[in-house]
Design a protein around this motif. Structure first.
Motif, PDB file in Angstrom:
ATOM      1  N   ASP A 154       0.868  -1.172   0.000  1.00  0.00           N
ATOM      2  CA  ASP A 154       0.000   0.000   0.000  1.00  0.00           C
ATOM      3  C   ASP A 154       0.904   1.220   0.000  1.00  0.00           C
ATOM      4  OD1 ASP A 154       0.884   0.318   2.639  1.00  0.00           O
ATOM      5  OD2 ASP A 154      -0.835  -0.794   3.448  1.00  0.00           O
ATOM      6  N   LEU A 155       0.420   2.376   0.398  1.00  0.00           N
ATOM      7  CA  LEU A 155       1.223   3.595   0.332  1.00  0.00           C
ATOM      8  C   LEU A 155       2.359   3.628   1.336  1.00  0.00           C
ATOM      9  CD1 LEU A 155      -1.599   6.258  -0.197  1.00  0.00           C
ATOM     10  CD2 LEU A 155      -0.051   5.260  -1.901  1.00  0.00           C
ATOM     11  N   SER A 156       2.270   2.827   2.422  1.00  0.00           N
ATOM     12  CA  SER A 156       3.268   2.963   3.480  1.00  0.00           C
ATOM     13  C   SER A 156       4.062   1.688   3.770  1.00  0.00           C
ATOM     14  CB  SER A 156       2.587   3.416   4.784  1.00  0.00           C
ATOM     15  OG  SER A 156       1.579   2.485   5.161  1.00  0.00           O
ATOM     16  N   THR A 157       3.511   0.521   3.466  1.00  0.00           N
ATOM     17  CA  THR A 157       4.183  -0.719   3.859  1.00  0.00           C
ATOM     18  C   THR A 157       4.191  -1.732   2.721  1.00  0.00           C
ATOM     19  OG1 THR A 157       2.146  -1.682   4.736  1.00  0.00           O
ATOM     20  CG2 THR A 157       3.513  -0.418   6.266  1.00  0.00           C
ATOM     21  N   ILE A 158       5.086  -2.691   2.875  1.00  0.00           N
ATOM     22  CA  ILE A 158       5.127  -3.846   1.972  1.00  0.00           C
ATOM     23  C   ILE A 158       5.026  -5.098   2.831  1.00  0.00           C
ATOM     24  CG2 ILE A 158       6.489  -5.143   0.298  1.00  0.00           C
ATOM     25  CD1 ILE A 158       7.816  -2.543  -0.502  1.00  0.00           C
ATOM     26  N   ASN A 159       4.029  -5.911   2.582  1.00  0.00           N
ATOM     27  CA  ASN A 159       3.793  -7.104   3.381  1.00  0.00           C
ATOM     28  C   ASN A 159       3.922  -8.366   2.535  1.00  0.00           C
ATOM     29  OD1 ASN A 159       3.071  -5.569   5.730  1.00  0.00           O
ATOM     30  ND2 ASN A 159       1.078  -5.182   4.755  1.00  0.00           N
ATOM     31  N   THR A 160       4.428  -9.407   3.156  1.00  0.00           N
ATOM     32  CA  THR A 160       4.535 -10.697   2.479  1.00  0.00           C
ATOM     33  C   THR A 160       3.216 -11.449   2.596  1.00  0.00           C
ATOM     34  OG1 THR A 160       6.893 -10.846   2.944  1.00  0.00           O
ATOM     35  CG2 THR A 160       5.767 -12.890   2.384  1.00  0.00           C
ATOM     36  N   ILE A 161       2.756 -11.996   1.473  1.00  0.00           N
ATOM     37  CA  ILE A 161       1.545 -12.811   1.466  1.00  0.00           C
ATOM     38  C   ILE A 161       1.940 -14.260   1.648  1.00  0.00           C
ATOM     39  CG2 ILE A 161      -0.495 -13.489   0.148  1.00  0.00           C
ATOM     40  CD1 ILE A 161      -0.233 -10.914  -1.420  1.00  0.00           C
ATOM     41  N   GLU A 162       1.259 -14.974   2.519  1.00  0.00           N
ATOM     42  CA  GLU A 162       1.566 -16.381   2.747  1.00  0.00           C
ATOM     43  C   GLU A 162       0.505 -17.268   2.103  1.00  0.00           C
ATOM     44  OE1 GLU A 162       2.144 -17.291   6.817  1.00  0.00           O
ATOM     45  OE2 GLU A 162       3.827 -15.908   7.092  1.00  0.00           O
ATOM     46  N   LEU A 163       0.961 -18.127   1.200  1.00  0.00           N
ATOM     47  CA  LEU A 163       0.114 -19.166   0.629  1.00  0.00           C
ATOM     48  C   LEU A 163       0.714 -20.511   1.019  1.00  0.00           C
ATOM     49  CD1 LEU A 163      -0.599 -17.869  -3.004  1.00  0.00           C
ATOM     50  CD2 LEU A 163      -2.083 -17.718  -1.009  1.00  0.00           C
ATOM     51  N   ASP A 164      -0.138 -21.455   1.435  1.00  0.00           N
ATOM     52  CA  ASP A 164       0.367 -22.763   1.846  1.00  0.00           C
ATOM     53  C   ASP A 164      -0.504 -23.861   1.260  1.00  0.00           C
ATOM     54  OD1 ASP A 164      -1.927 -22.759   3.428  1.00  0.00           O
ATOM     55  OD2 ASP A 164      -0.839 -22.176   5.236  1.00  0.00           O
ATOM     56  N   ARG A 165      -0.371 -25.055   1.813  1.00  0.00           N
ATOM     57  CA  ARG A 165      -1.051 -26.221   1.267  1.00  0.00           C
ATOM     58  C   ARG A 165      -2.563 -26.027   1.166  1.00  0.00           C
ATOM     59  NH1 ARG A 165      -3.841 -30.420   3.140  1.00  0.00           N
ATOM     60  NH2 ARG A 165      -3.683 -32.425   2.033  1.00  0.00           N
ATOM     61  N   ASP A 166      -3.162 -25.336   2.129  1.00  0.00           N
ATOM     62  CA  ASP A 166      -4.614 -25.175   2.149  1.00  0.00           C
ATOM     63  C   ASP A 166      -5.134 -24.363   0.962  1.00  0.00           C
ATOM     64  OD1 ASP A 166      -4.745 -26.630   4.475  1.00  0.00           O
ATOM     65  OD2 ASP A 166      -4.666 -24.875   5.779  1.00  0.00           O
ATOM     66  N   ASP A 167      -4.251 -23.642   0.275  1.00  0.00           N
ATOM     67  CA  ASP A 167      -4.659 -22.824  -0.864  1.00  0.00           C
ATOM     68  C   ASP A 167      -4.641 -23.581  -2.190  1.00  0.00           C
ATOM     69  OD1 ASP A 167      -4.904 -20.110   0.456  1.00  0.00           O
ATOM     70  OD2 ASP A 167      -2.838 -20.619   0.995  1.00  0.00           O
ATOM     71  N   PHE A 168      -4.193 -24.851  -2.158  1.00  0.00           N
ATOM     72  CA  PHE A 168      -4.076 -25.645  -3.379  1.00  0.00           C
ATOM     73  C   PHE A 168      -4.884 -26.936  -3.231  1.00  0.00           C
ATOM     74  CE2 PHE A 168      -0.332 -23.008  -3.016  1.00  0.00           C
ATOM     75  CZ  PHE A 168      -0.191 -22.492  -4.303  1.00  0.00           C
ATOM     76  N   ASN A 169      -5.271 -27.515  -4.365  1.00  0.00           N
ATOM     77  CA  ASN A 169      -6.018 -28.769  -4.332  1.00  0.00           C
ATOM     78  C   ASN A 169      -5.149 -29.880  -3.750  1.00  0.00           C
ATOM     79  OD1 ASN A 169      -8.596 -28.075  -5.454  1.00  0.00           O
ATOM     80  ND2 ASN A 169      -7.583 -27.826  -7.434  1.00  0.00           N
ATOM     81  N   PRO A 170      -5.660 -30.638  -2.782  1.00  0.00           N
ATOM     82  CA  PRO A 170      -4.825 -31.642  -2.107  1.00  0.00           C
ATOM     83  C   PRO A 170      -4.508 -32.862  -2.963  1.00  0.00           C
ATOM     84  CG  PRO A 170      -7.085 -31.754  -1.303  1.00  0.00           C
ATOM     85  CD  PRO A 170      -7.013 -30.548  -2.186  1.00  0.00           C
ATOM     86  N   PHE A 171      -5.300 -33.106  -4.011  1.00  0.00           N
ATOM     87  CA  PHE A 171      -5.056 -34.254  -4.868  1.00  0.00           C
ATOM     88  C   PHE A 171      -4.819 -33.805  -6.315  1.00  0.00           C
ATOM     89  CE2 PHE A 171      -7.422 -36.152  -1.353  1.00  0.00           C
ATOM     90  CZ  PHE A 171      -6.621 -37.240  -1.059  1.00  0.00           C
ATOM     91  N   ASP A 172      -3.930 -34.517  -6.964  1.00  0.00           N
ATOM     92  CA  ASP A 172      -3.683 -34.323  -8.386  1.00  0.00           C
ATOM     93  C   ASP A 172      -3.706 -35.693  -9.058  1.00  0.00           C
ATOM     94  OD1 ASP A 172      -2.950 -33.027 -10.816  1.00  0.00           O
ATOM     95  OD2 ASP A 172      -0.877 -33.666 -10.502  1.00  0.00           O
ATOM     96  N   TYR A 173      -4.122 -35.729 -10.291  1.00  0.00           N
ATOM     97  CA  TYR A 173      -4.102 -36.970 -11.053  1.00  0.00           C
ATOM     98  C   TYR A 173      -3.817 -36.645 -12.514  1.00  0.00           C
ATOM     99  CZ  TYR A 173      -8.902 -35.346 -11.778  1.00  0.00           C
ATOM    100  OH  TYR A 173      -9.989 -34.581 -12.046  1.00  0.00           O
ATOM    101  N   GLY A 174      -3.280 -37.623 -13.222  1.00  0.00           N
ATOM    102  CA  GLY A 174      -2.936 -37.377 -14.609  1.00  0.00           C
ATOM    103  C   GLY A 174      -2.421 -38.628 -15.289  1.00  0.00           C
ATOM    104  N   ILE A 175      -1.682 -38.418 -16.360  1.00  0.00           N
ATOM    105  CA  ILE A 175      -1.139 -39.520 -17.137  1.00  0.00           C
ATOM    106  C   ILE A 175       0.370 -39.344 -17.270  1.00  0.00           C
ATOM    107  CG2 ILE A 175      -3.247 -40.006 -18.428  1.00  0.00           C
ATOM    108  CD1 ILE A 175      -2.206 -38.256 -20.672  1.00  0.00           C
ATOM    109  N   LEU A 176       1.053 -40.464 -17.516  1.00  0.00           N
ATOM    110  CA  LEU A 176       2.500 -40.425 -17.684  1.00  0.00           C
ATOM    111  C   LEU A 176       2.903 -41.330 -18.845  1.00  0.00           C
ATOM    112  CD1 LEU A 176       3.934 -43.308 -16.506  1.00  0.00           C
ATOM    113  CD2 LEU A 176       3.004 -42.368 -14.383  1.00  0.00           C
ATOM    114  N   ALA A 177       4.050 -41.018 -19.428  1.00  0.00           N
ATOM    115  CA  ALA A 177       4.614 -41.847 -20.492  1.00  0.00           C
ATOM    116  C   ALA A 177       6.114 -41.646 -20.492  1.00  0.00           C
ATOM    117  CB  ALA A 177       4.016 -41.484 -21.850  1.00  0.00           C
ATOM    118  N   GLY A 178       6.852 -42.711 -20.831  1.00  0.00           N
ATOM    119  CA  GLY A 178       8.296 -42.577 -20.827  1.00  0.00           C
ATOM    120  C   GLY A 178       8.985 -43.754 -21.479  1.00  0.00           C
ATOM    121  N   VAL A 179      10.293 -43.694 -21.440  1.00  0.00           N
ATOM    122  CA  VAL A 179      11.133 -44.751 -21.996  1.00  0.00           C
ATOM    123  C   VAL A 179      12.239 -45.051 -20.993  1.00  0.00           C
ATOM    124  CG1 VAL A 179      12.534 -43.045 -23.244  1.00  0.00           C
ATOM    125  CG2 VAL A 179      12.564 -45.435 -23.975  1.00  0.00           C
TER     126      VAL A 179
END
Length: 225
Positions: A154-179
Motif C-alpha cells: 500500500d502507500l506505506s508498507t510492503i507485506n509478504t503474502i503467505e500461501l500454503d497447502r490449504d490454498d491448493f487442491n490436495p489431490f492431483d491426477y494425470g497420465i505419464l509416459a516414458g522410456v
C-alpha cells in the motif's frame, strides 16, 4: 492344377512355420526381469502454463523425486510397474502490468511456487530386450506447499503474502509416459507427467495459477534387487 495348388499350400505352410518359429524364438529370448523391487530417483523439470493476463512469463523449476518401485511381469513382454515417490514440482512465474495490483492486490515480480507431492504412478511397461516403453495413470497427494516472493503493498508498507497447502487442491491426477533402459539391476530413463486437474483452489492461489496443471519432465536412475 491340383499339384500347383498343393505346392502353393505347402509353400505357404512352410512360410507360416518359419514365421511362427521366428516369433517363438523372439518370445523365448525376451528377458522380462522377474518380480523385483528397487529404489529410484532423479531430477524434475516442471512448469505451469498460467492463463492469467498479468502473467508475463513462466519458467521451469528444477526439483527432484525419489522413492520405491516394483516391476511385476505379466508375460514375456509386458510388466506392471507401480511406484511410490516423493516429488517436488512447481514453477517460476513473473507477474506484471498496470492492472496487477488493482486486479490481484499484489506487487509485480517473480513468484516461485513449490509443491511437494507423494505420488503413486501405475505404469504398464512393454519390454523389448533391455528397452522398455511405459505409460499409465498417476495419483498424487499434496504433502506441503510454499510460495516465495509474493508481496502486497500500500502507500506505506510492503507485506509478504503467505500461501500454503490449504490454498491448493490436495489431490492431483494425470497420465505419464516414458522410456527406460534396463542393464542388469540398473534402470535409467526419462518420463513425462501431465496433470489433469488444476492445482489452485479459488481465491488468490486460484487466480495466480488460473487453469494451470502440473507439467513435469523427469530423468531418473534406479537400482533393483
Amino acid at each position: 492344377m491340383k499339384k500347383n495348388h498343393e505346392f502353393r499350400f505347402v509353400k505357404g505352410l512352410g512360410i507360416a512355420l518359419i514365421l511362427f518359429t521366428f516369433v517363438s524364438q523372439s518370445f523365448a529370448q525376451s528377458k522380462n526381469p522377474g518380480p523385483r523391487i528397487g529404489i529410484k530417483g532423479g531430477a524434475n523439470l516442471s512448469q505451469f502454463f498460467v492463463d492469467q493476463p498479468t502473467a508475463e512469463d513462466e519458467s521451469m523449476k528444477l526439483g527432484l523425486h525419489f522413492g520405491l518401485f516394483t516391476k511385476i511381469p505379466v508375460n514375456n513382454f509386458l510388466s506392471f510397474q507401480p511406484e511410490i515417490l516423493y516429488t517436488n514440482v512447481g514453477s517460476k512465474v513473473s507477474y506484471g502490468g498496470s492492472n496487477l495490483e488493482s486486479a490481484l492486490g499484489i506487487r509485480e515480480g517473480e513468484v516461485r511456487f513449490n509443491l511437494n507431492y507423494i505420488q503413486l504412478p501405475l505404469a504398464f511397461a512393454v519390454n523389448v530386450g533391455p528397452l522398455n516403453l511405459h505409460a499409465g495413470p498417476y495419483l498424487s497427494y499434496l504433502a506441503s506447499a510454499n510460495v516465495k516472493n509474493l508481496r502486497e503493498s500500500d502507500l506505506s508498507t510492503i507485506n509478504t503474502i503467505e500461501l500454503d497447502r490449504d490454498d491448493f487442491n490436495p489431490f492431483d491426477y494425470g497420465i505419464l509416459a516414458g522410456v527406460g533402459f534396463d542393464v542388469q539391476n540398473v534402470t535409467i530413463g526419462a518420463r513425462y507427467n501431465y496433470g489433469l486437474r488444476e492445482i489452485g483452489k479459488s481465491g488468490l492461489a486460484g487466480n495466480l495459477t488460473n487453469n494451470s496443471k502440473n507439467s513435469v519432465a523427469q530423468l531418473y536412475i534406479g537400482f533393483g534387487f
